[in-house]
Design a protein around this motif. Structure first.
Motif, short mmCIF file in Angstrom:
data_model
loop_
_atom_site.label_atom_id
_atom_site.label_comp_id
_atom_site.label_asym_id
_atom_site.label_seq_id
_atom_site.Cartn_x
_atom_site.Cartn_y
_atom_site.Cartn_z
N THR A 131 29.69 -19.72 47.19
CA THR A 131 29.77 -20.49 45.96
C THR A 131 28.45 -20.37 45.18
O THR A 131 28.45 -20.30 43.95
CB THR A 131 30.08 -21.96 46.27
OG1 THR A 131 31.31 -22.01 47.02
CG2 THR A 131 30.24 -22.78 45.01
N PRO B 216 33.19 -28.03 38.12
CA PRO B 216 34.51 -28.31 38.72
C PRO B 216 34.84 -27.36 39.87
O PRO B 216 35.46 -27.76 40.86
CB PRO B 216 35.48 -28.14 37.55
CG PRO B 216 34.64 -28.29 36.32
CD PRO B 216 33.30 -27.74 36.67
N ASN B 217 34.43 -26.11 39.72
CA ASN B 217 34.67 -25.13 40.77
C ASN B 217 33.95 -25.53 42.05
O ASN B 217 34.52 -25.53 43.15
CB ASN B 217 34.20 -23.76 40.28
CG ASN B 217 34.72 -22.62 41.12
OD1 ASN B 217 34.31 -22.47 42.25
ND2 ASN B 217 35.61 -21.81 40.55
N ALA C 220 35.61 -28.48 43.78
CA ALA C 220 36.81 -28.09 44.53
C ALA C 220 36.43 -27.44 45.85
O ALA C 220 37.06 -27.70 46.89
CB ALA C 220 37.66 -27.15 43.68
N VAL C 221 35.41 -26.59 45.83
CA VAL C 221 35.01 -25.90 47.05
C VAL C 221 34.36 -26.87 48.04
O VAL C 221 34.51 -26.73 49.25
CB VAL C 221 34.07 -24.72 46.74
CG1 VAL C 221 33.59 -24.05 48.02
CG2 VAL C 221 34.79 -23.69 45.87
N GLY D 203 35.32 -29.93 48.50
CA GLY D 203 36.47 -30.53 49.18
C GLY D 203 37.07 -29.59 50.20
O GLY D 203 37.48 -30.02 51.29
N LEU D 204 37.11 -28.31 49.86
CA LEU D 204 37.64 -27.31 50.78
C LEU D 204 36.78 -27.22 52.04
O LEU D 204 37.28 -27.22 53.17
CB LEU D 204 37.72 -25.96 50.08
CG LEU D 204 38.16 -24.77 50.92
CD1 LEU D 204 39.60 -24.93 51.36
CD2 LEU D 204 37.98 -23.47 50.14
N GLN E 124 38.23 -17.14 48.48
CA GLN E 124 37.76 -17.36 47.11
C GLN E 124 38.35 -16.38 46.08
O GLN E 124 37.86 -16.29 44.96
CB GLN E 124 36.23 -17.34 47.05
CG GLN E 124 35.58 -18.44 47.87
CD GLN E 124 34.16 -18.75 47.48
OE1 GLN E 124 33.52 -18.03 46.73
NE2 GLN E 124 33.65 -19.86 47.99
N LEU F 178 39.98 -18.35 42.94
CA LEU F 178 39.16 -19.17 42.06
C LEU F 178 39.10 -18.58 40.66
O LEU F 178 39.09 -17.36 40.49
CB LEU F 178 37.74 -19.30 42.62
CG LEU F 178 37.63 -19.92 44.01
CD1 LEU F 178 36.17 -19.98 44.44
CD2 LEU F 178 38.24 -21.31 44.04
#
Length: 458
Positions: free
Chosen positions: A298, A332-333, A336-337, A339-340, A357, A360
């Motif tokens: 990320t 936002p990306n 989300a990651v 949470g993943l 990924q 994405l």
């Protein structure tokens, strides 16, 4: 005055330095330590990051230095009790040539990125500890512990989860503990284990130890989850006691300790990714559990998103407002990651399609313009898949700091044109951003020039 000062020579800062160097941007990377990070911590390079590294010119070196993830071998009472794949397989196809994570120790990834940066004329100034900064409408002055200072048009904080730069601009982080248990991670040499498996030694109470062979070395990465309330000992003697307690090996089978650290997994997200001329990237902007191999990847995506935008503003005449889309897209990306990663750590999400990924993208971004009346296949904001057009592989055509237009021609500088898009894209024209996402898609060229102007190409 420098164009960009990058604080931190981890994977984020080095990847950004490489991207800016190939764009002719005057960027300097500064690093508090006297040398590159020596440990294996972020060892998994996901398929999407492999595509990024292909573009940056380092994938071949990383493939030569690394290898595939080994199968997990589970042990109990000194006996092998079964094998488990580390992730669900993801089938490769023309659009996604890389679908398996690559295992490379972080220290080796950083060496390769550093070598590429130097090859392109960039450099890292080691031993430069940031103590303060002050920005004005024209730039940022960064002061160091040795009394010196550097002035730059923009500063990028890539200085980790305890970022001095983030704190200097007053940005907080919102997060939570992922696991109350302490963890130890270390790079060790061990006798008595084969190097074909990732050896797992689960304890009866949810604790345990894992030893993963590090490709291209004689070492294993040790990762241990300890009981709550335990005080970790990231020393040779401490690691030897862990190995003796959790495995069938003797303490003296650990023959060498190269690097060790302890931590408690947490997930946290910076409240902002931009404050004026200061931008946050990597762990300075988001902190992950290591489960699922998402943190480093990320972070590299941050650098890849930011690099072309800084280049467009500093070299192509794009408005500085383009940099606002960095936070718009990446925050936002990253959320989300996060949470993943937490879901993988807690056993709620399996490694595989969810963690590579490749899915994405930025469909909600203000930079994503979908103008087709009946869009099918690839959409604006989505990742641009590989394929072949007129005998040209798309990933070869995309490689470099330019944009790529599929299905039409243009005289705009910095844009390469190909006569069509693969059938998998669906009908239409597609403008591919330098970071491999579809920026604009249309049935005709109507609106294309306006988009090119907005991003500094007209």
């Amino acid at each position: 005055m420098r164009d960009v000062l990058i604080v931190g020579a981890g994977p984020t800062g080095l990847a950004l330095g490489v991207d800016l160097a190939r764009r002719g941007v005057d960027a300097l990377v500064v690093e508090r330590a006297a040398e590159l990070f020596p440990g294996s911590r972020g060892k998994g390079i996901q398929p999407r990051t492999q595509e990024v590294f292909d573009d940056l010119g380092v994938l071949d070196a990383l493939r030569a230095a690394g290898g595939p993830y080994p199968v997990r071998m589970v042990w109990k009472d000194g006996e092998r009790v079964g094998e488990q794949p580390m992730f669900d397989p993801v089938p490769a196809d023309e659009g996604a040539p890389y679908t398996e994570p690559l295992l490379v120790p972080q220290w080796r990834t950083q060496e390769i990125l550093h070598a590429r940066l130097v090859e392109l004329g960039g450099r890292v100034a080691f031993g430069r500890e940031v103590t303060a900064l002050e920005q004005d409408p024209e730039g940022v002055e960064v002061r160091f512990a040795d009394g010196t200072a550097v002035r730059a048009r923009y500063v990028v904080a890539a200085d980790g989860g305890r970022s001095v730069v983030r704190r200097a601009v007053g940005v907080g982080m919102t997060g939570e503990s992922v696991d109350p248990s302490p963890f130890v991670v270390a790079d060790v040499r061990v006798r008595g284990l084969d190097r074909e498996h990732w050896h797992a030694f689960p304890g009866a109470d949810g604790t345990g130890l894992m030893l993963c062979p590090l490709a291209g070395t004689e070492e294993f990465q040790l990762a241990g989850k300890l009981p709550e309330g335990t005080e970790p000992e990231p020393t040779l003697d401490g690691v030897r006691r862990l190995v003796a307690a959790y495995t069938h090996l003797d303490a003296d089978d650990v023959t060498e300790l190269r690097w060790a650290s302890d931590f408690r997994p947490r997930a946290a997200l910076a409240d902002r990714f931009r404050v004026g001329r200061v931008l946050l990237a990597g762990d300075a902007a988001h902190v992950h559990s290591p489960a699922g191999g998402q943190g480093l990847n990320t972070s590299v995506q941050d650098a890849y998103n930011l690099g072309w935008k800084l280049g467009a503003v500093l070299r192509d005449g794009a408005s500085g407002a383009l940099l606002d889309t960095y936070e718009e897209e990446r925050r936002p990306n990253a959320a989300a990651v996060l949470g993943l990663s937490t879901g993988v750590h807690r056993g709620q999400v399996r490694r595989g399609a969810a963690t590579v990924q490749l899915a994405l993208g930025y469909p909600e971004s203000s930079l994503s313009e979908e103008r087709r009346a009946a869009p099918a296949g690839v959409r604006a904001g989505g990742r641009a898949p590989d394929g072949v057009v007129a005998g040209v592989r798309l990933f070869d055509a995309f490689r470099g700091p330019h944009w790529t237009l599929l299905g039409a021609t243009t005289t705009a500088p910095g844009v390469r044109s190909l006569p069509a898009a693969p059938a998998s894209y669906g009908p239409g024209l597609f403008l591919i951003r330098p970071d491999g996402y579809v920026g604009w898609a249309g049935d005709t060229e109507t609106g294309l020039d306006a988009y090119l102007t907005r991003v500094g190409l007209r």
